[in-house]
Write an enzyme that holds these catalytic residues in place. Sequence first.
Site, PDB file in Angstrom:
ATOM      1  N   ASN A 209       0.848  -1.193   0.000  1.00  0.00           N
ATOM      2  CA  ASN A 209       0.000   0.000   0.000  1.00  0.00           C
ATOM      3  C   ASN A 209       0.884   1.242   0.000  1.00  0.00           C
ATOM      4  OD1 ASN A 209       0.522   0.839   2.845  1.00  0.00           O
ATOM      5  ND2 ASN A 209      -0.318  -1.195   3.213  1.00  0.00           N
ATOM      6  N   LYS A 340     -10.166  -4.057  18.968  1.00  0.00           N
ATOM      7  CA  LYS A 340      -8.725  -4.199  19.219  1.00  0.00           C
ATOM      8  C   LYS A 340      -8.354  -3.806  20.657  1.00  0.00           C
ATOM      9  CE  LYS A 340      -8.116  -3.410  14.325  1.00  0.00           C
ATOM     10  NZ  LYS A 340      -7.136  -3.819  13.336  1.00  0.00           N
TER      11      LYS A 340
END
Length: 398
Positions: A209, A340
């Site tokens: 990316n 998370k």
Amino acid sequence: MMLKGRKIVLGVTGGIAAYKVAELVRELVKAGAEVQVVMTRNAQAFITPLTFQTLSGNPVTTELFNLIAESEIGHIALADRAEVLVIAPATANIIGKIAGGIADDLLTTIVMATKAPVLLAPAMNVHMWENPICQENIQKLRQRGYHFIDPEAGELACGYEGKGRLAETPTIVEEICVLLSPKDFSGEKILVTAGPTEELIDPVRFLSNRSSGKMGFALARAARRRGAEVTLISGPTALAALPQIKYIAVRSAAQMREAVLKHLESASILIMAAAVSDYRPKQKAPEKIKKSKLPTVLELELNPDILAEAGKKKNSRIMVGFAAETENLLQSTWQKLEKKNLDLIVANDVTLPGAGFEVDTNIVKILDRSGKVEELPLMTKEDLADYILDRIALLKKS
Ligand code: PMT
């Protein structure tokens, strides 16, 4: 921003590297610092006061007793004014004089009188550098709390090869920033991730990316400036290594996961700015796939979610994640904070100009566990890094 308005007194002594200090003054002034240059008599044999006066925008002082200027920029006024006193290049002579307590000219008098931290960047012939008298003087000054940036090795102006070249301008600027930063993170061990990951298709092709690593590097740099012991785990990036930071280079998400889990145990704070590839090719070909045999459809499998895994071992650690989104910014960011197990999550809408990947700036919202959303304007990644650390400092207190 960190240097904006900060008062730096820069002493220049007589070495050939004095010309390089013109660039240092330029960089400091560009960063917004107020630079006042003081030159020794010998320095003026190498470069003129006019050069520094033009670059700093301030009068350059050279003499201890100047009846006209003494009241405004005399040695005591300069010593008091300095937030940091930098001497670059610092010759063996000035180091010896300071170590011996001699104050017989303007610069040495300022050194004697100042309460500000003093940073010396030595530059000299390699044999002078290695001379035990010079090394003993440095040792003595270090013990007294003077700071040094060691010279670099390479070709020297005198024709020799060896240690003695003035440290590079960015290195000196960074050390000035360290001295000017509060040390509110000393004793903390901060683990930062940065950059992209690369997921190999074959030995020469990969999925990745656009992350440049700038956001993570800015965080690591700011944390080190503020006194933390920093470990930086980064995917491939073109950025220069950061001084005094433990650097672990990785390529794939699997390698990043291994490195994060290994260093998590000893870390008190984790900040994950890395753009981890969510997927990797299911098969990695051992040889370069021939063009004629390249598949038109790539089968992928999910990478482990490193932050979610770390979140399960959170304990008393402070954990901060990032979220790169192009739509439904807040909704999906809340889900990530929850899933998370994070204290803070920094959401960047990467579609906005000036935000997200590659650029030096970012535009973010910071979400916390209490449900608060803080919207920040466009700012440099350097300033944002400090802001995020400010938020973490508040969490440490609570
Ligand atoms: O590097 P720059 O060019 O400066 O760009 C900065 C940035 C845009 C990369 C940075 O600001 C940023 O947003 N980083 C996180 C990008 C990202 O992967 O977002 P995400 O929403 O996919 O992931 C959420 C969080 O989980 C992130 O903290 C990420 O590090 C982590 N993650 C994601 C996937 C995965 N498999 N494991 C993870 O730990």
